[in-house]
Enzyme design. Structure first.
Site, PDB file in Angstrom:
ATOM      1  N   HIS A  57     -34.717   6.034 -31.750  1.00 22.93           N
ATOM      2  CA  HIS A  57     -34.782   5.453 -30.401  1.00 22.93           C
ATOM      3  C   HIS A  57     -35.168   6.539 -29.407  1.00 22.93           C
ATOM      4  CE1 HIS A  57     -30.695   7.059 -30.467  1.00 22.93           C
ATOM      5  NE2 HIS A  57     -30.547   6.814 -29.164  1.00 22.93           N
ATOM      6  N   HIS A  59     -33.982   7.994 -26.641  1.00 23.44           N
ATOM      7  CA  HIS A  59     -33.142   8.902 -25.847  1.00 23.44           C
ATOM      8  C   HIS A  59     -33.507  10.377 -26.088  1.00 23.44           C
ATOM      9  CE1 HIS A  59     -29.821   5.671 -25.236  1.00 23.44           C
ATOM     10  NE2 HIS A  59     -30.775   5.602 -24.331  1.00 23.44           N
ATOM     11  N   ASP A  61     -31.821  13.066 -26.379  1.00 27.33           N
ATOM     12  CA  ASP A  61     -31.105  13.855 -27.382  1.00 27.33           C
ATOM     13  C   ASP A  61     -31.521  13.469 -28.813  1.00 27.33           C
ATOM     14  OD1 ASP A  61     -29.737  11.401 -26.944  1.00 27.33           O
ATOM     15  OD2 ASP A  61     -27.932  12.199 -27.887  1.00 27.33           O
ATOM     16  N   HIS A  62     -32.523  12.601 -28.921  1.00 29.77           N
ATOM     17  CA  HIS A  62     -33.087  12.256 -30.239  1.00 29.77           C
ATOM     18  C   HIS A  62     -34.585  12.568 -30.326  1.00 29.77           C
ATOM     19  CE1 HIS A  62     -29.519   9.987 -31.772  1.00 29.77           C
ATOM     20  NE2 HIS A  62     -29.239  10.089 -30.480  1.00 29.77           N
ATOM     21  N   HIS A 115     -28.105  -0.705 -28.528  1.00 29.31           N
ATOM     22  CA  HIS A 115     -27.912   0.574 -27.824  1.00 29.31           C
ATOM     23  C   HIS A 115     -29.140   0.815 -26.933  1.00 29.31           C
ATOM     24  CE1 HIS A 115     -26.778   4.723 -27.102  1.00 29.31           C
ATOM     25  NE2 HIS A 115     -27.904   5.157 -27.644  1.00 29.31           N
ATOM     26  N   ASP A 134     -28.031   5.766 -33.195  1.00 31.83           N
ATOM     27  CA  ASP A 134     -26.868   5.490 -32.343  1.00 31.83           C
ATOM     28  C   ASP A 134     -26.481   4.008 -32.376  1.00 31.83           C
ATOM     29  OD1 ASP A 134     -26.972   8.145 -31.688  1.00 31.83           O
ATOM     30  OD2 ASP A 134     -27.461   7.856 -29.564  1.00 31.83           O
ATOM     31  N   HIS A 172     -24.380  11.056 -34.228  1.00 32.56           N
ATOM     32  CA  HIS A 172     -23.354  11.866 -33.543  1.00 32.56           C
ATOM     33  C   HIS A 172     -22.069  11.983 -34.368  1.00 32.56           C
ATOM     34  CE1 HIS A 172     -25.344  12.059 -29.564  1.00 32.56           C
ATOM     35  NE2 HIS A 172     -25.829  10.863 -29.888  1.00 32.56           N
TER      36      HIS A 172
HETATM   37 ZN   LIG Z   1     -28.836   7.164 -27.799  1.00 34.14          ZN
END
Ligand SMILES: [Zn+2]
Length: 256
Positions: A57, A59, A61-62, A115, A134, A172
Site C-alpha cells: 500500500h 503509505h 513507511d512502506h 487500511h 498493514d 509492523h
Molecule cells: Zn499503512
C-alpha cells in the site's frame, strides 16, 4: 514445494523489512520498502541482489525506499493498481487474482482494502506464506484509514480462509500492545493468554513475535473472532452481524 528463503529484519521504528529469495534463479524481492538503508544492509548480509519490490500500500513507511533502491539496483516495482499514483517509481500495477513471479516462485495478489483503499496482500501458495502489510497484524489489524468496517471485515475474511498453517508476515511489530488490548475483550481465551505471555517475553528480549500463522491468529486475534460468544457478550452485541462486531472492536482499539 517450499523453496523461497525469507529474511525478516527491523526497519524504521517499528516496521519490518522482509526479503524473499528464490535460490534457483537468484531472484530477490523486498516486501515493501520502509527504508533503503536497512534493505541494502540485509541484501549485503545475505549476498542477494534485489530484483523486485512488492508494495502492499502507498503509505510512506512502506514506500520510502522505492526511488533509491530502483536507482541502485534497477529492480521492478510492483504495487496496487488502485493506488499506483501514490506509489513512487511503480512499474507494474496489479489487482485481485494477478500473478507476480519472483524467479520460479509465484505470488498471487489478494485485494485487502480497508487500511487503505487499494491495499493488497501477496500469497505464495506453494511456499505457504502470505504478506499482508498493514491489513492484519498479530493479534491486531490495521486502522481503518480509507475504508469502513464492512470493507475491512471482508478483507480479513479472505485471509481467514487461507490454510491455517500459512505463515503470516506483517508490516509492523505491534503484537505485545495488541495482546494487552485483546485481553480486555476476551480475557477468558487461553490461547490468547499464552500468546500474550509469549509476546511479552519476546518483546522484553527485543526479539520478533513474527511470523505468525493464520491458525494462530484465528485462535487469538479478536479482529478475526467476532463470532466468539465471549466477545459478543462483552460488547453487548449477541447475534449482530460479524462486520458490526468487528467494527465495534476496532473502535474500542482506537480508543485504547
Ligand atoms: Zn499503512
Amino acid at each position: 514445494m517450499a523453496r523461497l528463503e525469507v529474511n525478516q529484519f527491523p526497519a524504521r521504528s517499528d516496521n519490518y523489512g522482509v526479503l524473499i529469495h528464490d535460490p534457483e534463479t537468484g531472484a530477490t524481492a523486498s516486501i515493501d520498502a520502509p527504508d533503503a538503508d536497512s534493505i541494502l544492509a540485509a541484501l549485503e548480509e545475505k549476498g542477494w541482489t534485489l530484483t523486485h519490490i512488492l508494495i502492499t500500500h502507498h503509505h510512506g513507511d512502506h514506500t520510502a525506499g522505492n526511488k533509491r533502491l530502483k536507482v541502485l539496483t534497477g529492480c521492478i516495482i510492483v504495487g496496487p493498481k488502485e493506488e499506483a499514483r501514490s506509489i513512487p517509481a511503480i512499474d507494474v500495477e496489479v489487482s485481485e487474482g494477478d500473478s507476480v513471479a519472483v524467479g520460479n516462485a509465484n505470488g498471487l495478489v489478494i485485494e485487502t482494502p480497508g487500511h487503505t483503499r487499494g491495499h493488497i496482500s501477496y500469497l505464495f501458495p506453494e511456499d505457504g506464506i502470505v504478506f499482508v502489510g498493514d491489513t492484519l497484524f498479530s493479534v491486531g489489524c490495521g486502522k481503518l484509514l480509507e475504508g469502513d468496517a464492512k470493507t475491512m471485515w471482508s478483507s480479513l475474511s479472505k485471509l481467514a480462509k487461507l490454510p491455517p498453517e500459512t505463515k503470516l508476515y506483517c508490516g509492523h511489530e505491534y503484537t505485545d500492545k495488541n495482546c494487552q488490548f485483546a485481553l480486555t475483550v476476551e480475557p477468558e481465551n487461553d490461547a490468547l493468554r499464552a500468546r500474550a505471555a509469549e509476546a511479552a517475553a519476546l518483546t522484553e528480549k527485543g526479539e520478533p513475535t513474527l511470523p505468525s500463522t493464520i491458525g494462530q491468529e484465528l485462535a487469538t486475534n479478536p479482529f478475526l473472532r467476532p463470532s466468539s460468544p465471549a466477545i459478543q457478550k462483552r460488547l453487548g452485541m449477541e447475534g449482530r452481524e460479524l462486520w458490526e462486531i468487528f467494527g465495534e472492536t476496532r473502535k474500542r482499539k482506537d480508543k485504547f
